[in-house]
Design a protein around this motif. Structure first.
Motif, PDB file in Angstrom:
ATOM      1  N   ILE A  81       0.835  -1.200   0.000  1.00  0.00           N
ATOM      2  CA  ILE A  81       0.000   0.000   0.000  1.00  0.00           C
ATOM      3  C   ILE A  81       0.872   1.254   0.000  1.00  0.00           C
ATOM      4  CG2 ILE A  81      -1.660   1.349   1.349  1.00  0.00           C
ATOM      5  CD1 ILE A  81      -2.848  -1.367   2.273  1.00  0.00           C
ATOM      6  N   ASP A  82       1.843   1.320   0.914  1.00  0.00           N
ATOM      7  CA  ASP A  82       2.727   2.494   0.981  1.00  0.00           C
ATOM      8  C   ASP A  82       3.549   2.631  -0.297  1.00  0.00           C
ATOM      9  OD1 ASP A  82       1.792   3.023   3.523  1.00  0.00           O
ATOM     10  OD2 ASP A  82       3.511   2.085   4.528  1.00  0.00           O
ATOM     11  N   TRP A  83       4.043   1.511  -0.797  1.00  0.00           N
ATOM     12  CA  TRP A  83       4.867   1.529  -2.009  1.00  0.00           C
ATOM     13  C   TRP A  83       4.083   2.078  -3.199  1.00  0.00           C
ATOM     14  CZ3 TRP A  83       4.586  -2.388  -6.106  1.00  0.00           C
ATOM     15  CH2 TRP A  83       5.606  -2.274  -7.049  1.00  0.00           C
ATOM     16  N   LEU A  84       2.879   1.543  -3.406  1.00  0.00           N
ATOM     17  CA  LEU A  84       2.068   2.017  -4.532  1.00  0.00           C
ATOM     18  C   LEU A  84       1.631   3.470  -4.330  1.00  0.00           C
ATOM     19  CD1 LEU A  84      -0.049  -1.186  -5.248  1.00  0.00           C
ATOM     20  CD2 LEU A  84       1.745  -0.193  -6.695  1.00  0.00           C
ATOM     21  N   HIS A  85       1.367   3.839  -3.087  1.00  0.00           N
ATOM     22  CA  HIS A  85       1.003   5.229  -2.800  1.00  0.00           C
ATOM     23  C   HIS A  85       2.167   6.164  -3.161  1.00  0.00           C
ATOM     24  CE1 HIS A  85      -0.996   8.609  -0.945  1.00  0.00           C
ATOM     25  NE2 HIS A  85       0.105   8.849  -0.254  1.00  0.00           N
ATOM     26  N   ASN A  86       3.386   5.783  -2.777  1.00  0.00           N
ATOM     27  CA  ASN A  86       4.556   6.600  -3.086  1.00  0.00           C
ATOM     28  C   ASN A  86       4.794   6.711  -4.591  1.00  0.00           C
ATOM     29  OD1 ASN A  86       5.092   7.154  -0.425  1.00  0.00           O
ATOM     30  ND2 ASN A  86       6.651   5.576  -0.204  1.00  0.00           N
ATOM     31  N   LEU A  87       4.387   5.685  -5.333  1.00  0.00           N
ATOM     32  CA  LEU A  87       4.516   5.713  -6.801  1.00  0.00           C
ATOM     33  C   LEU A  87       3.309   6.376  -7.459  1.00  0.00           C
ATOM     34  CD1 LEU A  87       5.912   2.116  -7.462  1.00  0.00           C
ATOM     35  CD2 LEU A  87       7.163   4.284  -7.607  1.00  0.00           C
ATOM     36  N   GLN A  88       2.365   6.845  -6.644  1.00  0.00           N
ATOM     37  CA  GLN A  88       1.119   7.463  -7.114  1.00  0.00           C
ATOM     38  C   GLN A  88       0.318   6.498  -7.996  1.00  0.00           C
ATOM     39  OE1 GLN A  88       2.456  11.144  -8.886  1.00  0.00           O
ATOM     40  NE2 GLN A  88       2.683  12.113  -6.888  1.00  0.00           N
ATOM     41  N   LEU A  89       0.282   5.228  -7.548  1.00  0.00           N
ATOM     42  CA  LEU A  89      -0.465   4.194  -8.255  1.00  0.00           C
ATOM     43  C   LEU A  89      -1.448   3.509  -7.297  1.00  0.00           C
ATOM     44  CD1 LEU A  89       2.450   2.676 -10.386  1.00  0.00           C
ATOM     45  CD2 LEU A  89       0.553   4.097 -11.203  1.00  0.00           C
ATOM     46  N   ASP A  90      -2.100   4.327  -6.485  1.00  0.00           N
ATOM     47  CA  ASP A  90      -3.034   3.805  -5.471  1.00  0.00           C
ATOM     48  C   ASP A  90      -4.125   2.920  -6.087  1.00  0.00           C
ATOM     49  OD1 ASP A  90      -2.551   5.553  -2.745  1.00  0.00           O
ATOM     50  OD2 ASP A  90      -2.040   6.647  -4.564  1.00  0.00           O
ATOM     51  N   ARG A  91      -4.499   3.191  -7.318  1.00  0.00           N
ATOM     52  CA  ARG A  91      -5.585   2.425  -7.935  1.00  0.00           C
ATOM     53  C   ARG A  91      -5.218   0.952  -8.140  1.00  0.00           C
ATOM     54  NH1 ARG A  91      -4.563   1.765 -13.314  1.00  0.00           N
ATOM     55  NH2 ARG A  91      -2.920   3.057 -14.200  1.00  0.00           N
ATOM     56  N   LEU A  92      -3.933   0.610  -8.008  1.00  0.00           N
ATOM     57  CA  LEU A  92      -3.504  -0.776  -8.176  1.00  0.00           C
ATOM     58  C   LEU A  92      -3.505  -1.560  -6.866  1.00  0.00           C
ATOM     59  CD1 LEU A  92      -0.497  -0.243 -10.625  1.00  0.00           C
ATOM     60  CD2 LEU A  92      -2.866  -0.815 -11.180  1.00  0.00           C
ATOM     61  N   ILE A  93      -3.709  -0.866  -5.761  1.00  0.00           N
ATOM     62  CA  ILE A  93      -3.655  -1.521  -4.444  1.00  0.00           C
ATOM     63  C   ILE A  93      -4.621  -2.695  -4.386  1.00  0.00           C
ATOM     64  CG2 ILE A  93      -4.159  -1.218  -1.978  1.00  0.00           C
ATOM     65  CD1 ILE A  93      -3.050   1.669  -2.283  1.00  0.00           C
ATOM     66  N   ARG A  94      -5.846  -2.483  -4.828  1.00  0.00           N
ATOM     67  CA  ARG A  94      -6.861  -3.543  -4.771  1.00  0.00           C
ATOM     68  C   ARG A  94      -6.408  -4.793  -5.529  1.00  0.00           C
ATOM     69  NH1 ARG A  94     -10.266  -4.977  -8.438  1.00  0.00           N
ATOM     70  NH2 ARG A  94      -9.958  -3.091  -9.666  1.00  0.00           N
ATOM     71  N   LEU A  95      -5.755  -4.616  -6.673  1.00  0.00           N
ATOM     72  CA  LEU A  95      -5.309  -5.757  -7.470  1.00  0.00           C
ATOM     73  C   LEU A  95      -4.246  -6.573  -6.744  1.00  0.00           C
ATOM     74  CD1 LEU A  95      -5.104  -4.001 -10.960  1.00  0.00           C
ATOM     75  CD2 LEU A  95      -6.862  -5.583 -10.165  1.00  0.00           C
ATOM     76  N   PHE A  96      -3.287  -5.885  -6.112  1.00  0.00           N
ATOM     77  CA  PHE A  96      -2.256  -6.601  -5.364  1.00  0.00           C
ATOM     78  C   PHE A  96      -2.845  -7.283  -4.133  1.00  0.00           C
ATOM     79  CE2 PHE A  96       0.569  -4.042  -7.940  1.00  0.00           C
ATOM     80  CZ  PHE A  96       1.685  -4.857  -8.092  1.00  0.00           C
ATOM     81  N   MET A  97      -3.724  -6.567  -3.423  1.00  0.00           N
ATOM     82  CA  MET A  97      -4.337  -7.133  -2.219  1.00  0.00           C
ATOM     83  C   MET A  97      -5.184  -8.367  -2.564  1.00  0.00           C
ATOM     84  SD  MET A  97      -3.350  -5.340   0.387  1.00  0.00           S
ATOM     85  CE  MET A  97      -1.839  -4.681  -0.286  1.00  0.00           C
ATOM     86  N   SER A  98      -5.953  -8.290  -3.627  1.00  0.00           N
ATOM     87  CA  SER A  98      -6.815  -9.428  -3.992  1.00  0.00           C
ATOM     88  C   SER A  98      -5.998 -10.625  -4.457  1.00  0.00           C
ATOM     89  CB  SER A  98      -7.844  -9.022  -5.056  1.00  0.00           C
ATOM     90  OG  SER A  98      -7.207  -8.669  -6.255  1.00  0.00           O
ATOM     91  N   ALA A  99      -4.752 -10.375  -4.900  1.00  0.00           N
ATOM     92  CA  ALA A  99      -3.864 -11.477  -5.273  1.00  0.00           C
ATOM     93  C   ALA A  99      -3.095 -12.005  -4.060  1.00  0.00           C
ATOM     94  CB  ALA A  99      -2.893 -11.023  -6.357  1.00  0.00           C
ATOM     95  N   GLY A 100      -3.304 -11.373  -2.895  1.00  0.00           N
ATOM     96  CA  GLY A 100      -2.682 -11.854  -1.661  1.00  0.00           C
ATOM     97  C   GLY A 100      -1.334 -11.239  -1.333  1.00  0.00           C
ATOM     98  N   TYR A 101      -0.966 -10.182  -2.031  1.00  0.00           N
ATOM     99  CA  TYR A 101       0.327  -9.542  -1.786  1.00  0.00           C
ATOM    100  C   TYR A 101       0.147  -8.306  -0.912  1.00  0.00           C
ATOM    101  CZ  TYR A 101       1.825 -12.563  -5.560  1.00  0.00           C
ATOM    102  OH  TYR A 101       2.085 -13.661  -6.332  1.00  0.00           O
ATOM    103  N   THR A 102       0.865  -8.283   0.208  1.00  0.00           N
ATOM    104  CA  THR A 102       0.751  -7.172   1.147  1.00  0.00           C
ATOM    105  C   THR A 102       2.093  -6.527   1.471  1.00  0.00           C
ATOM    106  OG1 THR A 102       0.938  -8.677   3.019  1.00  0.00           O
ATOM    107  CG2 THR A 102      -1.296  -8.161   2.254  1.00  0.00           C
ATOM    108  N   ASN A 103       3.200  -7.208   1.161  1.00  0.00           N
ATOM    109  CA  ASN A 103       4.516  -6.745   1.566  1.00  0.00           C
ATOM    110  C   ASN A 103       5.477  -6.773   0.380  1.00  0.00           C
ATOM    111  OD1 ASN A 103       7.304  -6.959   2.809  1.00  0.00           O
ATOM    112  ND2 ASN A 103       6.038  -6.622   4.629  1.00  0.00           N
TER     113      ASN A 103
END
Length: 116
Positions: free
Chosen positions: A39-61
């Motif tokens: 979440i923080d990584w994608l936020h820093n890259l200004q790609l917050d809209r991708l958070i849901r895709l990574f989370m739904s695939a089970g990636y958090t770290n």
């Protein structure tokens, strides 16, 4: 080829299981030790809209995806990003990998050796 060796001789995986990755800080580079969540990584890259895709695939770290390549990213996010965004993601992951150091778990104190 290495995967085939692990399949044929699973005991070879034990040495990998006893290894840990840790971040090493470089004074002239951003401190990714402060940013380990997807979440923080994608936020820093200004790609917050991708958070849901990574989370739904089970990636958090970041430790879960730091080895990803273009094909791995495509498996998760498909065609949801532009070429520029893909380049930003891959460049960032390359930078994350450059800050990782592989160390043996024998040299760690309990609780050490994780992305902190």
């Amino acid at each position: 080829q290495q995967l085939t060796q692990f399949i044929q001789v699973p005991s070879r995986l034990l040495s990998l299981a006893k290894q840990r990755f840790v971040f090493v800080n470089h004074p002239d580079q951003p401190n990714f030790a402060q940013v380990t969540s997807i979440i923080d990584w994608l936020h820093n890259l200004q790609l917050d809209r991708l958070i849901r895709l990574f989370m739904s695939a089970g990636y958090t770290n970041l430790s879960q995806i730091c080895h990803f390549n273009q094909s791995d990213l495509h498996d998760i996010i498909g065609n949801s990003i532009t070429l520029d965004e893909q380049t930003r993601l891959l460049d960032s992951l390359k930078h994350v990998r450059s800050q990782l150091v592989l160390i043996s778990s024998k040299s760690l104190l309990p609780g050490e050796g994780y992305l902190v």
